[in-house]
Enzyme design. Sequence first.
Site, PDB file in Angstrom:
ATOM      1  N   ASN A   8      -6.085  -1.229  -0.486  1.00 40.41           N
ATOM      2  CA  ASN A   8      -7.015   0.022  -0.695  1.00 40.41           C
ATOM      3  C   ASN A   8      -7.330   0.255  -1.915  1.00 40.41           C
ATOM      4  O   ASN A   8      -5.796   0.793  -3.028  1.00 40.41           O
ATOM      5  CB  ASN A   8      -7.029   0.572   0.677  1.00 40.41           C
ATOM      6  CG  ASN A   8      -7.631   2.290   1.023  1.00 40.41           C
ATOM      7  OD1 ASN A   8      -8.714   2.241  -0.950  1.00 40.41           O
ATOM      8  ND2 ASN A   8      -7.206   3.110   1.732  1.00 40.41           N
ATOM      9  N   LYS A  10      -7.379   3.421  -3.610  1.00 41.47           N
ATOM     10  CA  LYS A  10      -7.332   4.658  -3.283  1.00 41.47           C
ATOM     11  C   LYS A  10      -6.150   5.441  -2.938  1.00 41.47           C
ATOM     12  O   LYS A  10      -5.539   5.975  -3.065  1.00 41.47           O
ATOM     13  CB  LYS A  10      -8.529   5.155  -2.872  1.00 41.47           C
ATOM     14  CG  LYS A  10      -9.935   5.574  -2.309  1.00 41.47           C
ATOM     15  CD  LYS A  10     -10.776   5.946  -2.047  1.00 41.47           C
ATOM     16  CE  LYS A  10     -12.438   5.631  -2.164  1.00 41.47           C
ATOM     17  NZ  LYS A  10     -13.050   7.076  -1.326  1.00 41.47           N
ATOM     18  N   CYS A  11      -4.924   3.986  -2.547  1.00 41.80           N
ATOM     19  CA  CYS A  11      -3.661   3.720  -2.447  1.00 41.80           C
ATOM     20  C   CYS A  11      -3.532   3.655  -3.356  1.00 41.80           C
ATOM     21  O   CYS A  11      -3.131   2.652  -4.533  1.00 41.80           O
ATOM     22  CB  CYS A  11      -3.590   3.439  -1.189  1.00 41.80           C
ATOM     23  SG  CYS A  11      -1.608   3.433  -0.211  1.00 41.80           S
ATOM     24  N   GLY A  12      -1.992   4.861  -4.282  1.00 37.57           N
ATOM     25  CA  GLY A  12      -1.733   4.647  -4.877  1.00 37.57           C
ATOM     26  C   GLY A  12      -0.450   3.150  -4.256  1.00 37.57           C
ATOM     27  O   GLY A  12      -0.082   2.397  -5.901  1.00 37.57           O
ATOM     28  N   ARG A  15      -2.117   0.082  -5.080  1.00 40.13           N
ATOM     29  CA  ARG A  15      -2.381  -0.346  -6.200  1.00 40.13           C
ATOM     30  C   ARG A  15      -0.566  -0.817  -6.795  1.00 40.13           C
ATOM     31  O   ARG A  15      -1.092  -1.371  -7.763  1.00 40.13           O
ATOM     32  CB  ARG A  15      -2.721   1.377  -6.653  1.00 40.13           C
ATOM     33  CG  ARG A  15      -4.310   1.196  -6.532  1.00 40.13           C
ATOM     34  CD  ARG A  15      -5.018   2.370  -7.956  1.00 40.13           C
ATOM     35  NE  ARG A  15      -4.100   3.642  -7.905  1.00 40.13           N
ATOM     36  CZ  ARG A  15      -4.075   4.778  -6.435  1.00 40.13           C
ATOM     37  NH1 ARG A  15      -5.624   4.151  -6.130  1.00 40.13           N
ATOM     38  NH2 ARG A  15      -3.670   5.595  -7.139  1.00 40.13           N
TER      39      ARG A  15
END
Length: 142
Positions: A8, A10-12, A15
């Site tokens: 995802n 949008k998920c740190g 990433r």
Amino acid sequence: MTITIYHNPKCGTSRNTLALIRNSGAEPEIISYLSNPPSQQTLREMISAMGLSVREVMRQKESVFEELQLADAKWSDDALIDFMVEHPILMNRPIVVTPLGVRLCRPSELVLDILPSQQLGAFTKEDGEAVIDANGKRITST
């Protein structure tokens, strides 16, 4: 050698995990699980391979978890898996699959246990936490 990340962007944590994979010199297959969720069978196999319970793989902080009353013990594992396939936001992330195993990489450093190659250089998470030193060695906190 294939490495797959259920990601995802949008998920740190997701990433950071992807960046750690790339810091090993590998380019993984990236599956955006929100738009392309795993099948029930694939999800079952990954959960089994991780040695986790179905509930441990669910994001319980999501509003849909509360809306569907999934905290209720009446739901079977099969029903919970069905909910994760129908509402992929319920699937905790990132999940990484490599020839060395399957992990829910929370925290992101857990991916290091299943990567077939060493880190190529220093790595610092988005929040500034140093994880890998300049020699490619994992930094352990004391």
